[in-house]
Structures are given as C-alpha cells and as structure tokens.
Design a protein around this motif. Structure first.
Motif, PDB file in Angstrom:
ATOM      1  N   VAL A  76       0.858  -1.110  -0.180  1.00  0.00           N
ATOM      2  CA  VAL A  76      -0.006  -0.014   0.095  1.00  0.00           C
ATOM      3  C   VAL A  76       0.869   1.118   0.031  1.00  0.00           C
ATOM      4  N   THR A  77       0.137   2.334  -0.323  1.00  0.00           N
ATOM      5  CA  THR A  77       0.837   3.738  -0.107  1.00  0.00           C
ATOM      6  C   THR A  77      -0.083   4.604  -0.058  1.00  0.00           C
ATOM      7  N   PHE A  78       0.383   5.730   0.819  1.00  0.00           N
ATOM      8  CA  PHE A  78      -0.674   6.677   1.256  1.00  0.00           C
ATOM      9  C   PHE A  78       0.024   8.066   1.156  1.00  0.00           C
ATOM     10  N   GLY A  79      -0.592   8.965   0.312  1.00  0.00           N
ATOM     11  CA  GLY A  79      -0.210  10.360   0.401  1.00  0.00           C
ATOM     12  C   GLY A  79       1.184  10.745  -0.176  1.00  0.00           C
ATOM     13  N   ALA A  80       1.986   9.863  -0.866  1.00  0.00           N
ATOM     14  CA  ALA A  80       3.193  10.099  -1.378  1.00  0.00           C
ATOM     15  C   ALA A  80       3.427  10.300  -2.740  1.00  0.00           C
ATOM     16  N   LEU A  81       2.609  10.058  -3.629  1.00  0.00           N
ATOM     17  CA  LEU A  81       2.522   9.977  -4.840  1.00  0.00           C
ATOM     18  C   LEU A  81       3.287  11.470  -5.555  1.00  0.00           C
ATOM     19  N   GLY A  82       2.908  12.369  -4.924  1.00  0.00           N
ATOM     20  CA  GLY A  82       2.890  13.848  -5.458  1.00  0.00           C
ATOM     21  C   GLY A  82       4.779  14.267  -5.189  1.00  0.00           C
ATOM     22  N   HIS A  83       5.045  13.363  -4.483  1.00  0.00           N
ATOM     23  CA  HIS A  83       6.628  13.470  -4.214  1.00  0.00           C
ATOM     24  C   HIS A  83       7.754  13.000  -5.386  1.00  0.00           C
ATOM     25  N   PHE A  84       6.804  12.180  -6.239  1.00  0.00           N
ATOM     26  CA  PHE A  84       7.685  11.754  -7.230  1.00  0.00           C
ATOM     27  C   PHE A  84       7.224  12.429  -8.801  1.00  0.00           C
ATOM     28  N   LEU A  85       8.331  12.835  -9.824  1.00  0.00           N
ATOM     29  CA  LEU A  85       8.197  13.511 -10.761  1.00  0.00           C
ATOM     30  C   LEU A  85       7.372  12.146 -11.723  1.00  0.00           C
ATOM     31  N   PRO A  86       6.594  12.697 -12.880  1.00  0.00           N
ATOM     32  CA  PRO A  86       6.195  11.707 -13.579  1.00  0.00           C
ATOM     33  C   PRO A  86       7.168  10.815 -14.095  1.00  0.00           C
ATOM     34  N   THR A  87       8.474  11.183 -14.489  1.00  0.00           N
ATOM     35  CA  THR A  87       9.606  10.538 -14.925  1.00  0.00           C
ATOM     36  C   THR A  87      10.016   9.318 -13.971  1.00  0.00           C
ATOM     37  N   GLU A  88       9.921   9.932 -12.854  1.00  0.00           N
ATOM     38  CA  GLU A  88      10.298   8.963 -11.557  1.00  0.00           C
ATOM     39  C   GLU A  88       9.375   7.565 -11.171  1.00  0.00           C
ATOM     40  N   ARG A  89       8.031   8.000 -11.507  1.00  0.00           N
ATOM     41  CA  ARG A  89       7.049   7.065 -11.048  1.00  0.00           C
ATOM     42  C   ARG A  89       7.351   5.709 -11.756  1.00  0.00           C
ATOM     43  N   PRO A  90       7.698   5.471 -12.810  1.00  0.00           N
ATOM     44  CA  PRO A  90       7.725   3.951 -13.228  1.00  0.00           C
ATOM     45  C   PRO A  90       8.827   3.309 -12.427  1.00  0.00           C
ATOM     46  N   ALA A 132       8.930  -6.348  -5.495  1.00  0.00           N
ATOM     47  CA  ALA A 132       8.507  -6.700  -4.014  1.00  0.00           C
ATOM     48  C   ALA A 132       7.461  -7.509  -4.047  1.00  0.00           C
ATOM     49  N   LEU A 133       6.552  -7.656  -4.751  1.00  0.00           N
ATOM     50  CA  LEU A 133       5.485  -8.525  -4.495  1.00  0.00           C
ATOM     51  C   LEU A 133       5.515  -9.909  -5.241  1.00  0.00           C
ATOM     52  N   ARG A 134       4.861 -10.822  -4.366  1.00  0.00           N
ATOM     53  CA  ARG A 134       4.801 -12.101  -5.036  1.00  0.00           C
ATOM     54  C   ARG A 134       3.858 -12.164  -6.039  1.00  0.00           C
ATOM     55  N   PRO A 135       3.980 -13.328  -6.848  1.00  0.00           N
ATOM     56  CA  PRO A 135       2.857 -13.572  -8.130  1.00  0.00           C
ATOM     57  C   PRO A 135       1.791 -13.441  -7.276  1.00  0.00           C
ATOM     58  N   SER A 136       0.538 -12.781  -8.119  1.00  0.00           N
ATOM     59  CA  SER A 136      -0.827 -12.492  -7.569  1.00  0.00           C
ATOM     60  C   SER A 136      -0.824 -11.427  -6.294  1.00  0.00           C
ATOM     61  N   GLY A 137       0.229 -10.840  -6.190  1.00  0.00           N
ATOM     62  CA  GLY A 137       0.252  -9.666  -5.047  1.00  0.00           C
ATOM     63  C   GLY A 137      -0.457  -8.580  -5.437  1.00  0.00           C
ATOM     64  N   LEU A 138      -0.692  -7.781  -4.370  1.00  0.00           N
ATOM     65  CA  LEU A 138      -1.793  -6.698  -4.860  1.00  0.00           C
ATOM     66  C   LEU A 138      -0.991  -5.395  -4.315  1.00  0.00           C
ATOM     67  N   PHE A 139      -1.130  -4.331  -5.175  1.00  0.00           N
ATOM     68  CA  PHE A 139      -0.667  -2.985  -4.723  1.00  0.00           C
ATOM     69  C   PHE A 139      -2.000  -2.030  -4.937  1.00  0.00           C
ATOM     70  N   ALA A 140      -2.012  -1.658  -3.564  1.00  0.00           N
ATOM     71  CA  ALA A 140      -3.355  -0.773  -3.470  1.00  0.00           C
ATOM     72  C   ALA A 140      -3.074   0.528  -3.036  1.00  0.00           C
ATOM     73  N   PHE A 141      -3.934   1.711  -3.278  1.00  0.00           N
ATOM     74  CA  PHE A 141      -3.553   2.927  -2.846  1.00  0.00           C
ATOM     75  C   PHE A 141      -4.803   3.636  -3.374  1.00  0.00           C
ATOM     76  N   PRO A 142      -5.413   4.635  -2.375  1.00  0.00           N
ATOM     77  CA  PRO A 142      -6.359   5.577  -2.849  1.00  0.00           C
ATOM     78  C   PRO A 142      -5.808   6.731  -3.749  1.00  0.00           C
ATOM     79  N   ILE A 143      -6.926   6.947  -4.279  1.00  0.00           N
ATOM     80  CA  ILE A 143      -6.451   8.388  -5.575  1.00  0.00           C
ATOM     81  C   ILE A 143      -7.790   8.985  -5.464  1.00  0.00           C
ATOM     82  N   GLY A 144      -7.805  10.335  -5.272  1.00  0.00           N
ATOM     83  CA  GLY A 144      -8.804  11.304  -5.260  1.00  0.00           C
ATOM     84  C   GLY A 144      -9.071  11.738  -6.358  1.00  0.00           C
TER      85      GLY A 144
END
Ligand SMILES: C[S@@+](CC[C@H](N)C(=O)[O-])C[C@H]1O[C@@H](n2cnc3c(N)ncnc32)[C@H](O)[C@@H]1O
Length: 251
Positions: free
Chosen positions: A121-135, A144-156
C-alpha cells in the motif's frame, strides 16, 4: 500552525526550503499533528475495501512516514508488516509507535525487495515523485510483490474546476514550481502531477493488471461520482521471478 502541537509557520518554511528527505526529518516529531498524515477516514475506507480481497500474508507500506498505513496492514496481514521510507526521522517515529512492525530505510525509487510481500500500500506520497520517476517506483513495488500480489492505494478524483480545492491545488503546485526553479535542493511535492490515467498507464507498463474501485465511504460529489477511488494493481499469478544473475555472470 494546524494545531497547538503542530509545526509553527517558521518551522514549516524551514522544512519547505530543505530537501524532501531532510524536510520530513525535521517535521517528523510533529507530523501526526498536521493534515499531511493520512486521515483515519481514508485508512478505514481502504482497509474496509481490502478486507474483501484478503487475508494477505506479508504487507508493505511504501513511503510509510510515521506509520499510518500500519492501521490498514495490521488487520489484513497474517505475516510480517513492514514500512519503508527514506526519512530516518519519520522511521524513528514509526518505530516507536508500532514496535510490532519492521522498518527499513530506503528510497522508493529503488526498492530493495524481491517477491517478499503479498500486499503493498502507499498513502499520500505519489506527489513526491516526478512523472519520470513514477515508473521506477511502480517497478520496484512489482518486484517486491509475490505473484498474485496486490498493490493498492487511494486516489482522489480531481475536484471540479469551480471548487476552492481545485484552485488551492493549482496555486500550491505553481508556488512549488517557482520555489524549485529558484532554490536548491528541490522539494518535489505536486498535487496535480499524478492523474489517474497516467498512474494507470505506468502501473500497466510495470506489469500490473489495474482496476479502480469506488471508495464510496469517503463521500460523493454533487454529481454523484465518488470523491475517492482505490487503485487495485494486481501482479499476474504467472509473473516470472525477478532475474537472478547466471552463474557464468558471477565468475
Ligand atoms: C506525506 S508523507 C505520508 C506519510 C504516510 N504514508 C501517511 O500517509 O501519513 C510522505 C512520505 O513519503 C516519504 N518519501 C518521499 N519521497 C520518498 C522516496 N523517494 N523514498 C522513500 N520515501 C519517500 C517521506 O519521507 C514521507 O514520510
């Protein structure tokens, strides 16, 4: 400012003129008394939505700060819960508030994990990354995730053009762009640099299968649309393990 226990305006100015890492080191002791800490309503809404998809084994909070995300991971994960952040000051606060979790200091643009987690999960941090850094961030979470792992985060959802929130975010981003044009080190924090379409594209490019669930518990706009969505980025069950050096490469 914010509350009697929160930072003063002077302290906030010093922090904003520092790097992101140093700024958070300085803010850490008072961070939980600012609106920058993710509110309980978002944490509860996320935990509730994810409870239908769990339970999970090991969980990771990326850019964990003082550990708000542990309130989501702890009830959902039956194994280890870990927070990663590059601010030693934030990690010190997190460690003392949540001694049952593990904590690691690392840059989210180069996460040092390989198939160690089932939920990230991640909360409140995406704005700290430039679009070029996000990938690089998303590729690191994918690894970091095992197969079938889930990455979840809220987006307004973007606020309507006529709303105060829209103009406040626009004004903030403009001020940060001016600050970063004239002052070093930069403090990257932009509210409008991570639109859903770009985030979705970057997650898909990293290998995830992406869906977005409505977080209706967080309210609806006057047109009936949800204020907040929950990104659900799934690593495929048949994902290849991360490349390990061949024996001949080590010779
Ligand atoms: C607004 S705080 C959010 C903290 C926490 N997730 C919460 O919701 O309360 C952003 C956090 O991201 C961390 N951060 C920013 N850029 C980072 C990077 N490149 N690597 C690791 N952590 C980073 C900061 O140190 C800070 O703790």
């Amino acid at each position: 400012m914010f509350s009697p226990q929160g930072p003063s305006l002077g302290e906030l100015c010093v922090q904003a003129l520092s790097s992101v890492e140093r700024g958070y080191d300085l803010l850490a002791p008072k961070f939980d008394h600012t609106p920058f800490r993710t509110p309980e309503s978002i944490l509860d809404g996320t935990a509730h939505a994810l409870s239908e998809l769990g339970p999970f084994r090991d969980g990771l909070d990326v850019c964990c700060g003082t550990g708000a995300g542990m309130l989501v991971l702890r009830p959902l994960c039956q194994g280890l819960i870990t927070g990663v952040d590059f601010s030693a000051g934030m990690l010190a606060q997190a460690r003392s508030a949540h001694p049952d979790a593990s904590w690691m200091r690392a840059d989210a643009r180069a996460l040092p994990f390989a198939e160690d987690f089932d939920l990230a999960v991640t909360f409140g941090a995406l704005g700290h990354f430039l679009p070029t850094e996000r990938p690089a961030v998303f590729e690191g979470v994918y690894r970091a995730l095992r197969p079938s792992g889930l990455f979840a985060f809220p987006i307004g959802a973007p606020p309507p053009l006529t709303s105060v929130a829209h103009w406040a975010a626009l004004g903030f981003d403009l001020a940060m762009r001016v600050r970063n044009a004239v002052w070093r080190p930069p403090f990257v924090m932009y509210y409008r640099s991570s639109p859903l379409s770009a985030v979705r594209d970057d997650l898909t490019a990293a290998g995830f299968t992406v869906t977005v669930a409505a977080l209706t518990a967080l309210g609806r706009r006057s047109d009936g649309s949800p204020r907040c969505g929950l990104i659900l980025a799934r690593k495929p069950a048949d994902a290849h393990p991360p490349a390990t050096p061949a024996a001949s490469d080590l010779a």
